[in-house]
Scaffold this active site. Sequence first.
Site, PDB file in Angstrom:
ATOM      1  N   ASP A 114       0.809  -1.216   0.000  1.00  0.00           N
ATOM      2  CA  ASP A 114       0.000   0.000   0.000  1.00  0.00           C
ATOM      3  C   ASP A 114       0.845   1.269   0.000  1.00  0.00           C
ATOM      4  OD1 ASP A 114      -2.585  -0.434  -0.491  1.00  0.00           O
ATOM      5  OD2 ASP A 114      -3.302  -0.254   1.568  1.00  0.00           O
ATOM      6  N   ASP A 118     -11.541  -6.656   9.785  1.00  0.00           N
ATOM      7  CA  ASP A 118     -11.521  -8.113   9.801  1.00  0.00           C
ATOM      8  C   ASP A 118     -12.653  -8.681  10.656  1.00  0.00           C
ATOM      9  OD1 ASP A 118     -10.258  -6.994  11.980  1.00  0.00           O
ATOM     10  OD2 ASP A 118      -8.281  -7.589  11.296  1.00  0.00           O
TER      11      ASP A 118
END
Length: 739
Positions: free
Chosen positions: A141, A451
């Site tokens: 990223d 998550d």
Amino acid sequence: MEITEHTPLFETKKSRGRLIYRSFATSLFLCICFVWIYRISHIKDAKGEHGKWVWLGMFCAELWFGFYWVLTQAFRWNLVFRQPFTNRLSQRYEKKLPGVDIFVCTADPDIEPPKMVINTVLSVMAYDYPTENLNVYLSDDAGSQITFYALLEASNFAKHWIPFSRKFKVEPRSPAAYFKSIVSSGYSADSDQVKELTAIKKLYNEMERRIEDATKFGEVPKEARLKHKGFSQWDSYSSRRDHDTILEILLHKKDPENSKDVDGFLLPTLVYLAREKRPQYFHNFKAGAMNSLLRVSSNISDGKIILNVDCDMYSNNSQSVRDALCFFMDEEKGHKIAYVQFPQIFENVTKNDLYGSGLISISEVEFPGADGCGGPLYIGSGCFHRRESLCGLKFSDQYRNDWNIKEDYQFKKVSLKELEEESKALASCTYEENTLWGKEMGLRYGCPVEDVITGLSIQCQGWKSVYYNPLRKAFLGLAPTTLPQTLVQHKRWSEGDLQILISKYSPAWYGFGRITLALQMGYSIYCLWAPSSFATLYYSIIPSLYLLKGIPLFPKISSPWFIPFAYIIVGEATYSLLEFFFCGGTFQGWWNELRIWLYKRTSSYLFACIDTILKLFGFSDLTFVITTKVTEEEASKRHEKEIMEFGTSSPMLTVLATLALLNLFCFLSVLKNAVLREGGFGICETMVLQLLLCGFLVLINLPIYQALFLRKDNGRLPGSVAIKSVLLALFVVTFFSFA
Ligand SMILES: *[C@@H]1O[C@H](CO)[C@@H](O)[C@H](O)[C@H]1NC(C)=O
Ligand SMILES: *[C@@H]1O[C@H](CO)[C@@H](O)[C@H](O)[C@H]1NC(C)=O
């Protein structure tokens, strides 16, 4: 035993001693009720000016503690343990094993050094699994050239490393961890291996040096840049927040010349991806990266099973993929399972786990308990997913496993170049506009703990999940090694979990009727971390101040109401100690964990609550502080000696120090009065519980007093914190004694 088509690929065992535990829990609950009754029925005993309010406050705190304790029982009521049988898997399915796509995510080369990242990548590339079915994706990223360069180096090193680790059955298969382990274990083997080992170690060291140099100078060596066309993708790169998609397939079976190891066997597919970033498009952090990976990988390899690991969690067991597949491929129960979560084990935890970062009661007790009531949470790393359920498929009774590769996919005849171009489009900023990505497909957006929320929504669609905690741990990562890091990490977690509770995916209402009540309660344990700070703060301030004033808030020792209090204290302390031993901890470790329990509740969780409330009123924005994973040398020496590392000045530390001093002042002053005044020791009879509580708070805060007044090293509490906290604590104590 003869193995037929019908022997299961895994078995599930219930824990022993459940009856004993349940009786104990029931008795404790009775005592909790007695405490509540005592508070209600004795409100008239409250003394002092605002006595009634203080008494009511005590009642609220105890109501909260009791309620929260009940929630924690959900994950202690029914523990189950799983055991896969990999030999049965090989016998039945060795030739038909499904494709597995492995996602490694990294976000910042300064915090997550490329050297560490590629060790994780190499460890998962070297899984004992047919390489034509194994595909590894690195999502970067930061779009860092250095990371790309490191991965390129790793793809070359893999050509030697994978045959070597296969030949000598090397464990663990992260080269750095392996070389470290043979140094420490005084390695002995036949001369053949020693020779090859020396050679490969040399290769590794050279590669490591090149990567470290590149990292240090912030620049890729010129030769490498000229040799590999991939670097030209950085020509249009302006910053890590503003660049095109960079995608490079480094190893792939369509390029067999370059993708074979030195023994001539095919290597796993290896792909580098930095999705497109533009300032005007929100990138959704790791969830956004994972969703890009999901789409890109579906175009390149389309593995039915996805493993996701953080870049600091290397594989410590080359068999883990097979372990996980035993659950998915079981003929009877496998089709119901959406994901298999492994525990996150931390290497950098000292023997007595000073910062409680091992979280062992979660991984050894609560998660097996979660598994007993429908399945564990998805915690972001070390988790195998079924691609379909992660991409939003709802479970139905008609659903069956189908591991065959889609036909159109199998016969797709495009060149590698075309494959790259096609896949790039899938990682663009605009791709997700007006789609269900982030809402019903892939990882869910809008929450810092994407998550957990994703796992919950998968479970709400009817899927089960499985927790597998092998003796030899499957994934090893790094835990924070200073107190501020620990506190910041927990602030982020507890804040994210609290946001789940108030989001539309709340386990309380979204989960209602979709998952079991026990699982709803279990999720709430974590979602309610942050709010538990208020009760804990109340309990660690008010009783001590009232002790100073000589006003009792608990029953005296001769009263029958004393019994439930005593039973809860002794019972819960003994139980938590036994549980900690059961998890493999030490006595000192238990004491340390108790301290961190207190610190988290009085600082991290408090600030998490404050931030959440501020955000509700639209004040601050989602900010992310990634916990640093490298430490300086001096600090790491103190870490080994288990000396608590404070180091910086932060509001969290000021709160902790103030609370510690407040209790110290109260305790000392009461002690002085007891000694000087005649009959002063009478408070041992009338106020024994308050005295014990205050004494406990002083004892557990010893490291803070040392760090404030006695230590000279850099890890001590800074002078500014010392001054602020002494003044604050003195002010509260004097104000209160004269009020
Ligand atoms: C990691 O694997 C090694 C064997 O390679 C084993 O000795 C060690 O115990 C494992 N670590 C953990 C924490 O299980
Ligand atoms: C992990 O801990 C070991 C010793 O416990 C230390 O040598 C090492 O530097 C630590 N690594 C990191 C990244 O903190």
